[in-house]
Design an enzyme around this catalytic site. Structure first.
Site, PDB file in Angstrom:
ATOM      1  N   CYS A  18       0.758  -1.300   0.118  1.00 54.79           N
ATOM      2  CA  CYS A  18      -0.018   0.021   0.125  1.00 54.79           C
ATOM      3  C   CYS A  18       0.827   1.353   0.024  1.00 54.79           C
ATOM      4  O   CYS A  18       2.139   1.206   0.278  1.00 54.79           O
ATOM      5  CB  CYS A  18      -0.834   0.202   1.179  1.00 54.79           C
ATOM      6  SG  CYS A  18      -0.020   0.157   2.750  1.00 54.79           S
ATOM      7  N   LYS A  21       2.429   5.774   4.528  1.00 54.95           N
ATOM      8  CA  LYS A  21       3.304   6.815   4.777  1.00 54.95           C
ATOM      9  C   LYS A  21       3.889   6.218   6.210  1.00 54.95           C
ATOM     10  O   LYS A  21       3.682   5.234   6.690  1.00 54.95           O
ATOM     11  CB  LYS A  21       2.410   7.898   5.474  1.00 54.95           C
ATOM     12  CG  LYS A  21       1.706   8.651   4.300  1.00 54.95           C
ATOM     13  CD  LYS A  21       0.898   9.807   4.839  1.00 54.95           C
ATOM     14  CE  LYS A  21       0.077  10.521   3.740  1.00 54.95           C
ATOM     15  NZ  LYS A  21      -0.841  11.516   4.225  1.00 54.95           N
ATOM     16  N   ASP A  54      -1.311  19.918   8.493  1.00 52.60           N
ATOM     17  CA  ASP A  54      -2.721  19.930   7.567  1.00 52.60           C
ATOM     18  C   ASP A  54      -2.225  19.034   6.144  1.00 52.60           C
ATOM     19  O   ASP A  54      -0.992  18.560   5.975  1.00 52.60           O
ATOM     20  CB  ASP A  54      -3.135  21.056   7.199  1.00 52.60           C
ATOM     21  CG  ASP A  54      -4.688  21.013   7.144  1.00 52.60           C
ATOM     22  OD1 ASP A  54      -5.366  20.378   6.592  1.00 52.60           O
ATOM     23  OD2 ASP A  54      -5.321  22.028   7.594  1.00 52.60           O
ATOM     24  N   ASP A  55      -3.132  18.946   5.351  1.00 54.99           N
ATOM     25  CA  ASP A  55      -2.803  18.249   4.084  1.00 54.99           C
ATOM     26  C   ASP A  55      -1.959  18.639   3.111  1.00 54.99           C
ATOM     27  O   ASP A  55      -1.533  18.213   2.324  1.00 54.99           O
ATOM     28  CB  ASP A  55      -4.303  17.971   3.439  1.00 54.99           C
ATOM     29  CG  ASP A  55      -5.095  16.949   4.238  1.00 54.99           C
ATOM     30  OD1 ASP A  55      -4.732  15.852   4.607  1.00 54.99           O
ATOM     31  OD2 ASP A  55      -6.358  17.427   4.631  1.00 54.99           O
ATOM     32  N   ASP A  72       3.345  14.149  -3.153  1.00 59.72           N
ATOM     33  CA  ASP A  72       3.015  12.662  -2.773  1.00 59.72           C
ATOM     34  C   ASP A  72       3.605  11.830  -3.727  1.00 59.72           C
ATOM     35  O   ASP A  72       3.565  12.149  -4.863  1.00 59.72           O
ATOM     36  CB  ASP A  72       1.674  12.570  -2.523  1.00 59.72           C
ATOM     37  CG  ASP A  72       1.570  11.510  -1.183  1.00 59.72           C
ATOM     38  OD1 ASP A  72       2.461  10.479  -1.266  1.00 59.72           O
ATOM     39  OD2 ASP A  72       0.605  11.599  -0.632  1.00 59.72           O
ATOM     40  N   ASP A  95      -4.693  16.399  -1.884  1.00 55.52           N
ATOM     41  CA  ASP A  95      -4.455  17.254  -1.090  1.00 55.52           C
ATOM     42  C   ASP A  95      -4.981  18.598  -1.221  1.00 55.52           C
ATOM     43  O   ASP A  95      -5.334  19.491  -0.464  1.00 55.52           O
ATOM     44  CB  ASP A  95      -2.874  17.375  -0.681  1.00 55.52           C
ATOM     45  CG  ASP A  95      -2.365  16.027   0.256  1.00 55.52           C
ATOM     46  OD1 ASP A  95      -3.308  15.334   0.765  1.00 55.52           O
ATOM     47  OD2 ASP A  95      -1.288  15.885   0.270  1.00 55.52           O
ATOM     48  N   HIS A 144      11.352  15.438 -12.570  1.00 57.33           N
ATOM     49  CA  HIS A 144      12.581  15.225 -12.074  1.00 57.33           C
ATOM     50  C   HIS A 144      12.561  13.641 -11.901  1.00 57.33           C
ATOM     51  O   HIS A 144      11.892  12.863 -11.318  1.00 57.33           O
ATOM     52  CB  HIS A 144      13.152  16.111 -10.854  1.00 57.33           C
ATOM     53  CG  HIS A 144      14.381  15.471 -10.564  1.00 57.33           C
ATOM     54  ND1 HIS A 144      15.451  16.259 -11.099  1.00 57.33           N
ATOM     55  CD2 HIS A 144      15.185  15.037  -9.673  1.00 57.33           C
ATOM     56  CE1 HIS A 144      16.625  15.609 -11.028  1.00 57.33           C
ATOM     57  NE2 HIS A 144      16.404  14.992  -9.956  1.00 57.33           N
TER      58      HIS A 144
END
Length: 353
Positions: A18, A21, A54-55, A72, A95, A144
């Site tokens: 998954c 994080k 926050d997001d 992300d 986000d 990149h």
């Protein structure tokens, strides 16, 4: 795939299946160790920064415009490169939507084992990401790439929002209804897929959920006057709710039977396809979450399942208005509980109404 030989991208990932994080506990300790974060002295125009957790970060340009900045990326959670690209892009864009913004431009972030994986597979990944960005009205302007033995892909995204209409995770208030816009279970499905245990139908349903943008849900939230929102990703439904409640100084009750689940997720959880990220969530949340005796064990796991590109979790005092706005845009709306006064960050999970 574009390559002549079938390649299982998920087999090249050392992760747990998954887009997980780092554990909340590890991140909490890291933030404490850093002390005063860079940007703390940026002045009043930094509306949301690292301190708020926050997001996304938000910088005010003027009275009418604010930049929303986020990023992300993650290792493959599916084998189809185009689907991986679409999922990663939707996840990165989320986000911006969670802050009430509109994505404008994006940069690709890619790590690729150039000596072992054909570049035409990477091309399919990038095409998938570009397709979802185009759906969002977001222009991919470059990026990149580095050489890395483990493939990774995502985006850095910049969006635009109104400074006076930001959606934030620290604005939930006692009495607010909690509304969720996507089913949970992507983590367990991705873990099962990595082990060749998820049926094509189950995987397809998860991919459909993960590649659905949160744009319409964000628009509905703004139209309904919602101010408290977070998106549901690697920290799980209960983990992100906990973060919202802790930031808001409140507690909550969740009805387990009201939380929508992806097809096949319950059966795969019962079969043991639980990711390391999910187990980390469960360990961290144990002091904060009270599971009533009637909550089925597998459902309890799914409420803490590490998600990828999940839905928005909204807290609102105008439940019917929000549900109406979501329904008008074709967005599912599950009322899963409510915010209440109590210890900041605490969640009680009940079996049902």
């Amino acid at each position: 795939m574009s390559s002549s030989a079938p390649i299982r991208l998920t087999a090249l990932s050392h992760g747990a299946g998954c887009a997980c994080k780092l554990p909340l506990s590890a991140l909490d300790q890291l933030m404490v160790s850093l002390g005063s974060m860079p940007g703390a002295g940026a002045g009043p125009d930094l509306l949301v920064g690292a301190a708020e957790a926050d997001d996304a970060a938000v910088m005010r340009l003027d009275d009418d415009r604010a930049l929303v900045v986020t990023t992300d990326f993650f290792t493959p959670i599916v084998d189809d490169p185009g689907d991986w690209g679409r999922i990663a892009a939707a996840n990165a864009l989320s986000d911006v939507y969670a802050m009430g913004g509109r994505p404008l431009v994006a940069l690709n972030l890619t790590a690729w084992p150039g000596s072992t994986l054909p570049l035409d597979i990477l091309a399919d990944v990038l095409r998938g990401g570009a397709a979802v960005a185009a759906e969002a009205g977001c222009v991919v302007v470059g990026g990149h790439t580095i050489d890395d033995p483990e493939p990774k892909y995502g985006m850095a995204v910049t969006g635009l929002a109104s400074p006076g209409r930001l959606l934030r995770l620290d604005a939930a208030r006692p009495g607010d209804a909690l509304v969720l816009t996507k089913p949970v279970g992507t983590g367990v499905v991705a873990t099962a897929h990595k082990r060749s245990a998820a049926s094509p139908e189950v995987l397809a349903a998860a991919v459909e959920a993960m590649t659905t943008l949160n744009a319409a849900a964000s628009e509905a939230a703004l139209a309904a006057g919602v101010v408290a929102v977070t998106d549901v990703t690697g920290f799980s439904l209960l983990g992100h709710l906990h973060r919202m409640l802790r930031a808001s100084g409140a507690a909550a009750v969740v009805r387990a039977d009201a939380v929508p689940l992806l097809p096949g997720a319950l059966e795969l959880t019962a079969a043991g396809y639980v990711s390391g990220g999910t187990r980390g969530n469960m360990s961290y949340l144990e002091p904060w979450v009270t599971m009533s005796a009637g909550v089925p064990a597998d459902v309890a796991v799914l409420l803490q399942d590490a998600q990828t590109s999940g839905g928005l979790l909204l807290a609102t005092a105008e439940e019917s208005r929000l549900v109406s706005e979501l329904s008008a845009r074709g967005v599912p709306a599950a009322v899963i509980g409510s915010v209440r006064a109590g210890d900041a960050g605490r969640v009680e999970v009940l079996p049902g109404a």
